[in-house]
Design a protein around this motif. Structure first.
Motif, PDB file in Angstrom:
ATOM      1  N   ASP A   1      -4.744  -5.652 -13.299  1.00  0.00           N
ATOM      2  CA  ASP A   1      -3.950  -4.615 -13.466  1.00  0.00           C
ATOM      3  C   ASP A   1      -4.530  -3.367 -12.364  1.00  0.00           C
ATOM      4  N   LYS A   2      -5.298  -3.699 -11.567  1.00  0.00           N
ATOM      5  CA  LYS A   2      -5.966  -2.780 -10.360  1.00  0.00           C
ATOM      6  C   LYS A   2      -4.852  -2.205  -9.375  1.00  0.00           C
ATOM      7  N   TRP A   3      -3.773  -3.112  -9.303  1.00  0.00           N
ATOM      8  CA  TRP A   3      -2.822  -2.673  -8.193  1.00  0.00           C
ATOM      9  C   TRP A   3      -2.049  -1.189  -8.658  1.00  0.00           C
ATOM     10  N   LYS A   4      -2.162  -1.133 -10.185  1.00  0.00           N
ATOM     11  CA  LYS A   4      -1.230   0.039 -10.580  1.00  0.00           C
ATOM     12  C   LYS A   4      -2.044   1.234 -10.347  1.00  0.00           C
ATOM     13  N   GLU A   5      -3.425   1.243 -10.049  1.00  0.00           N
ATOM     14  CA  GLU A   5      -3.776   2.325  -9.549  1.00  0.00           C
ATOM     15  C   GLU A   5      -3.258   2.773  -8.306  1.00  0.00           C
ATOM     16  N   TRP A   6      -2.663   1.969  -7.514  1.00  0.00           N
ATOM     17  CA  TRP A   6      -2.186   2.460  -6.045  1.00  0.00           C
ATOM     18  C   TRP A   6      -0.361   2.592  -6.427  1.00  0.00           C
ATOM     19  N   TRP A   7       0.089   1.967  -7.291  1.00  0.00           N
ATOM     20  CA  TRP A   7       1.306   2.171  -7.441  1.00  0.00           C
ATOM     21  C   TRP A   7       2.031   2.954  -8.549  1.00  0.00           C
ATOM     22  N   LYS A   8       1.146   3.187  -9.475  1.00  0.00           N
ATOM     23  CA  LYS A   8       1.652   4.092 -10.571  1.00  0.00           C
ATOM     24  C   LYS A   8       0.864   5.285 -10.754  1.00  0.00           C
ATOM     25  N   GLY A   9      -0.601   5.211 -10.157  1.00  0.00           N
ATOM     26  CA  GLY A   9      -1.411   6.183 -10.286  1.00  0.00           C
ATOM     27  C   GLY A   9      -1.134   7.364  -8.854  1.00  0.00           C
ATOM     28  N   GLU A  10      -2.089   8.001  -8.678  1.00  0.00           N
ATOM     29  CA  GLU A  10      -1.905   9.010  -7.739  1.00  0.00           C
ATOM     30  C   GLU A  10      -2.423   8.217  -6.177  1.00  0.00           C
ATOM     31  N   ALA A  11      -1.625   8.059  -5.594  1.00  0.00           N
ATOM     32  CA  ALA A  11      -2.106   7.479  -4.070  1.00  0.00           C
ATOM     33  C   ALA A  11      -0.912   7.866  -3.086  1.00  0.00           C
ATOM     34  N   LYS A  12      -1.455   7.752  -1.931  1.00  0.00           N
ATOM     35  CA  LYS A  12      -0.525   7.924  -0.698  1.00  0.00           C
ATOM     36  C   LYS A  12      -0.379   6.533  -0.105  1.00  0.00           C
ATOM     37  N   HIS A  13       1.022   6.521   0.122  1.00  0.00           N
ATOM     38  CA  HIS A  13       1.500   5.278   0.781  1.00  0.00           C
ATOM     39  C   HIS A  13       1.981   5.329   2.013  1.00  0.00           C
ATOM     40  N   TYR A  14       1.183   4.608   2.903  1.00  0.00           N
ATOM     41  CA  TYR A  14       1.653   4.754   4.456  1.00  0.00           C
ATOM     42  C   TYR A  14       2.379   3.388   4.674  1.00  0.00           C
ATOM     43  N   TYR A  15       3.210   3.409   5.559  1.00  0.00           N
ATOM     44  CA  TYR A  15       3.698   2.183   6.134  1.00  0.00           C
ATOM     45  C   TYR A  15       3.835   2.343   7.632  1.00  0.00           C
ATOM     46  N   PHE A  16       3.285   1.105   8.311  1.00  0.00           N
ATOM     47  CA  PHE A  16       3.043   0.917   9.914  1.00  0.00           C
ATOM     48  C   PHE A  16       4.197   0.098  10.316  1.00  0.00           C
ATOM     49  N   LEU A  17       4.859   0.455  11.259  1.00  0.00           N
ATOM     50  CA  LEU A  17       6.036  -0.345  11.891  1.00  0.00           C
ATOM     51  C   LEU A  17       6.436   0.128  13.264  1.00  0.00           C
ATOM     52  N   ALA A  18       7.180  -0.654  13.567  1.00  0.00           N
ATOM     53  CA  ALA A  18       8.045  -0.155  14.959  1.00  0.00           C
ATOM     54  C   ALA A  18       9.185   0.304  14.586  1.00  0.00           C
ATOM     55  N   LYS A  19      10.078   1.178  15.580  1.00  0.00           N
ATOM     56  CA  LYS A  19      11.103   2.016  15.387  1.00  0.00           C
ATOM     57  C   LYS A  19      12.288   1.142  14.846  1.00  0.00           C
ATOM     58  N   ASP A  20      12.250  -0.154  15.116  1.00  0.00           N
ATOM     59  CA  ASP A  20      13.511  -0.873  14.733  1.00  0.00           C
ATOM     60  C   ASP A  20      13.569  -1.012  13.077  1.00  0.00           C
ATOM     61  N   ASN A  21      12.440  -0.752  12.595  1.00  0.00           N
ATOM     62  CA  ASN A  21      12.117  -1.245  11.345  1.00  0.00           C
ATOM     63  C   ASN A  21      12.299  -0.152  10.167  1.00  0.00           C
ATOM     64  N   ILE A  22      12.825   1.124  11.079  1.00  0.00           N
ATOM     65  CA  ILE A  22      12.709   2.340  10.123  1.00  0.00           C
ATOM     66  C   ILE A  22      13.563   2.606   9.024  1.00  0.00           C
ATOM     67  N   PRO A  23      14.764   2.284   9.186  1.00  0.00           N
ATOM     68  CA  PRO A  23      15.874   2.567   7.840  1.00  0.00           C
ATOM     69  C   PRO A  23      15.330   1.565   6.809  1.00  0.00           C
ATOM     70  N   PHE A  24      14.718   0.397   6.972  1.00  0.00           N
ATOM     71  CA  PHE A  24      14.262  -0.372   5.877  1.00  0.00           C
ATOM     72  C   PHE A  24      13.188   0.195   5.220  1.00  0.00           C
ATOM     73  N   HIS A  25      12.421   1.024   5.849  1.00  0.00           N
ATOM     74  CA  HIS A  25      11.172   1.577   5.035  1.00  0.00           C
ATOM     75  C   HIS A  25      11.492   3.101   4.818  1.00  0.00           C
ATOM     76  N   THR A  26      12.483   3.762   5.355  1.00  0.00           N
ATOM     77  CA  THR A  26      12.890   5.030   4.797  1.00  0.00           C
ATOM     78  C   THR A  26      13.896   5.320   3.858  1.00  0.00           C
ATOM     79  N   ILE A  27      14.812   4.154   3.781  1.00  0.00           N
ATOM     80  CA  ILE A  27      16.096   4.349   3.326  1.00  0.00           C
ATOM     81  C   ILE A  27      16.223   3.034   2.143  1.00  0.00           C
TER      82      ILE A  27
END
Length: 702
Positions: free
Chosen positions: A276-302
């Motif tokens: 159940d530990k994943w829930k601490e990041w996905w349901k609890g308080e956590a900051k989510h950062y995503y690293f990718l190149a610009k061609d991937n922007i719409p998939f991660h921001t929309i």
RNA sequence: AGCGGGGUGGGGUAGUCAGGAAAACCCGUCGGGCUCAUAACCCGAAGAUCCGUGGUUCAAAUCCACGCCCCGCUACCA
């Protein structure tokens, strides 16, 4: 300081080929620097990625090689895992989308969206290739634009940019086999992306701190209107659709891949025995950062945020600090055009940390940056080796020779000032990395080494050792202390070198088990062993060793053919070399090709041959043809004029001008009716280059 | 075509959103110092009409307008 939870998602590399430097510069490296930094800061980091293993391109590669898609992805996934280890990139979990675990998570996610009313069926028309017996993704359909007559690819014209409906495109051809595809009705499940325009804009309004390019691009994209997207495909390779009536379809690879962030988190929790530990990041308080190149922007921001909204109860991205592109000597990485540097190749030749350094100091944070071999060598030799490595090496060898252990500190006014200055820089580095300004952070680390070198020069301990041993000890203590700081703050950038430094300072554990704040602490009086240089110098000559890379062979189209006024056997040709413009060349083809044969034909042109006068007319380059001693045979490239002819695995690095004698030493020959260099075929963007007529093997091409 | 990014000494970049004293940094070049160190280090100097034109302002690399040039993206390629 209270601990933060940081989730880091790194874009999933596609398992259809080797990793290249662009992926490393744009996503893997910044993600890793950020992850390592937060672990040092004592934050709870969950960093995941994996191989993206579904989709049409992989099935096509598999068919070409006569193996199953599974074999392709197994091969590249294993290679990715190994490369990531060699590069020193630390994930909590690097997974893969073909795993059963992932499939289950994707199907559950899919069903939840379905139950929430965000997925609905709809009939649509799509191209189907009767020869390949498959539906063709847009990318695999080529035709003519009904508006401008230019070349259209998929749903868009490459020339005029018009967006096309499938039925509009003229003379459609299957890119794989050349057959004319037919339009066929098929039913797919659609994701109600349009429902999220408002919620997404609302969510974005709190993202003022995002990088400008990411935010603006995303906002514009949404304002143009979001359309519902089909999220199933007529394919066999992929995640099965968990809904009755769709047994022959698979979930669209993009939909499946982004859910990987979630599934890899869950899989990690299961692996460490705390499911159940994943829930601490996905349901609890956590900051989510995503690293990718610009061609991937719409998939991660929309798309992904919309999917998360549709699912409900899961954390949305906090920041998406997308990078621009890394280019290679000014050109975009492209496998089909033979431009690229592949990670397995560079790892054979260079230290991972040297590569990491160059990419960090040259990271495409604000705009495209260029990988240049001479620049790589220069920065490695003059900065990493000379400033950073040498500072550490000269201090440690001096200490080792004269003291044997970290000498004790008495007092040293300049040294104290320096320590204070270094501490301020460490705070700046902290701030820079925290804001994802990785380039800036790396520069500031170099600044510390530079200050150290200056201090050493001014203090002249090699004189002090004879005059004032106590002061000499203090000076070196200060230097050693600075090296300790450098080891800690470098750990996110160059994990291997940082750990080596740590051990050279006499610690027997790993720097990665320590904390960022220790960069401010004094150093213990450790015994030190004989130090060794951290990095080695590179020689450009060893890198560009293949003579073929000197050649600049381009595709040219013959626009005009004239007889040479002063020669019986020569033509004067006008050729169009695309971006290089028009050129005049002289070619000795008259005996075998008449004017009509040549006009409009595409040829291979050695474009950087030193111009030479042939019977009074300057030839700007040389047409390449095979010669069997009796006659000449033209090479038959298919690509666009101006594009390069290359050999896979040999980077193009043409010299300004090559002489005819130099060129003659480079043996290009015929084999099976094609052009070869050594045992590798010459290629253009369309594939291997054939030769006109019935040419024997082993003929020289000139 | 639309959208986005960029154009800063020989090369690579920072600074531009919140306009302001000598345009910052690294490399390269030249001169000097040092000799502990992987011919490495340190100091100093030369070198920029900050893409162009026009405008706003006491003041513009920075703001506005127009133009030129590069690059990327445009969702059923990843």
């Amino acid at each position: 300081m209270c601990m933060e939870r940081i989730f880091i998602g790194v874009a999933w590399p596609y398992a259809n080929g080797s990793l290249h430097l662009g992926t490393l510069a744009g996503a893997l490296l910044p993600g890793d620097i950020f992850g390592r930094y937060h672990r040092l800061k004592g934050n709870a980091v969950l960093m995941v990625s994996g191989s993206d293993e579904h989709g049409t391109p992989i099935t096509i590669t598999a068919e070409k090689k006569g193996v199953t898609p599974k074999e392709i992805v197994d091969h590249y996934h294993a290679e990715h895992v190994e490369n990531i280890r060699q590069l020193g990139i630390k994930f909590e979990n690097f997974s893969r989308t073909s795993s059963e675990f992932h499939k289950k998570v994707v199907q559950d996610f899919f069903l939840r969206l379905y139950e929430n009313g965000y997925i609905y069926p709809k009939k649509m028309l799509a191209f189907f290739c009767p020869n390949c017996n498959r539906f063709l993704p847009d990318r695999y359909v080529e035709g003519v634009c009904p508006y401008c007559g230019g070349k259209a690819r998929g749903d868009q014209c490459e020339e005029c940019g018009a967006t096309l409906e499938p039925e509009e495109i003229l003379e459609p051809k299957c890119k794989i086999c050349g057959t004319t595809p037919v339009l066929k009705e098929t039913e797919h499940l659609f994701f109600k992306l349009s429902a999220f325009e408002e919620p997404l804009l609302q969510w974005l309004s709190s993202k003022k701190f995002w990088r400008d390019n990411v935010l603006r691009f995303t906002q514009n994209f949404i304002k143009k209107g979001l359309k519902d997207r089909p999220i199933t495909r007529d394919l066999e390779w992929g995640v099965e659709v968990p809904i009755k009536g769709y047994e022959n379809k698979r979930i669209y690879v993009w939909f499946d891949a982004v859910i990987g962030y979630l599934s890899a988190s869950m899989e990690w929790a299961k692996k460490i025995g705390e499911p159940d530990k994943w829930k601490e990041w996905w349901k609890g308080e956590a900051k989510h950062y995503y690293f990718l190149a610009k061609d991937n922007i719409p998939f991660h921001t929309i798309i992904w945020p919309a999917m998360l909204m549709a699912h409900g109860g899961l954390n949305l991205p906090y920041d998406v600090p997308a990078n621009e592109y890394l280019t290679l000597s000014g050109e975009q990485f492209s496998k089909s055009r033979g431009i690229g540097i592949w990670i397995p190749d560079v790892l054979k030749k260079f230290d991972a940390d040297a590569i990491r350094y160059y990419l960090a100091i040259n990271m495409p944070e604000k705009h495209d940056t260029d990988w240049k071999w001479d620049d790589f060598v220069a920065k490695n030799n003059n900065e990493l080796v000379a400033i950073y490595g040498n500072f550490i090496h000269r201090v440690l060898t001096f200490i080792h020779k004269n003291f044997g252990k970290i000498p004790s500190y008495k007092e040293e006014e300049k040294g104290e000032k320096l320590i204070e200055e270094v501490h301020n820089i460490i705070k700046e580095i902290d701030d820079a990395i925290g804001k994802c300004h990785f380039k800036d952070g790396m520069k500031k680390i170099m600044k510390i080494a530079q200050l150290g070198n200056r201090y050493l020069n001014e203090s002249e301990p090699w004189k002090l050792i004879k005059e004032d041993r106590e002061k000499c000890a203090s000076v070196l203590h200060v230097c050693a202390r600075i090296i300790k700081s450098i080891a800690i703050v470098s750990a996110p950038y160059m994990p291997n070198a940082a750990d080596k430094i740590w051990k050279m300072l006499g610690y027997d554990d790993s720097v990665h088990e320590h904390g960022w704040e220790e960069a401010f602490d004094d150093i213990e009086p450790n015994q030190i062993s004989s130090p060794a240089p951290l990095f080695r110098k590179l020689d450009l000559k060893d890198i560009i060793e293949d003579e073929f890379s000197k050649l600049d062979i381009r595709i040219a189209r013959i626009v005009d053919v004239q007889n040479h006024p002063n020669a019986d056997r020569l033509y004067v040709l006008k050729v169009d070399v695309g971006e290089l413009g028009q050129r005049t060349i002289v070619a000795g083809l008259k005996e075998w090709y008449n004017e009509e044969d040549l006009k409009g034909r595409k040829i291979a042109l050695l474009a950087n041959l030193k111009p030479a006068k042939l019977r009074g007319i300057t030839s700007e380059g040389m047409l390449l043809a095979a010669d069997d001693g009796k006659r000449a045979y033209l090479l038959l490239p298919q690509g666009k004029e101006g594009s390069r002819i290359f050999v896979e695995g040999i980077e193009s690095n043409p010299v300004e001008k090559i002489t005819y004698d130099e060129f003659r030493k480079i043996k290009l020959v015929t084999k099976d009716g094609k052009a070869f260099y050594r045992d590798k075929p010459l290629k253009d963007e369309k594939g291997e280059i054939r030769i006109d007529g019935n040419v024997k093997d082993g003929c020289i091409i000139r």
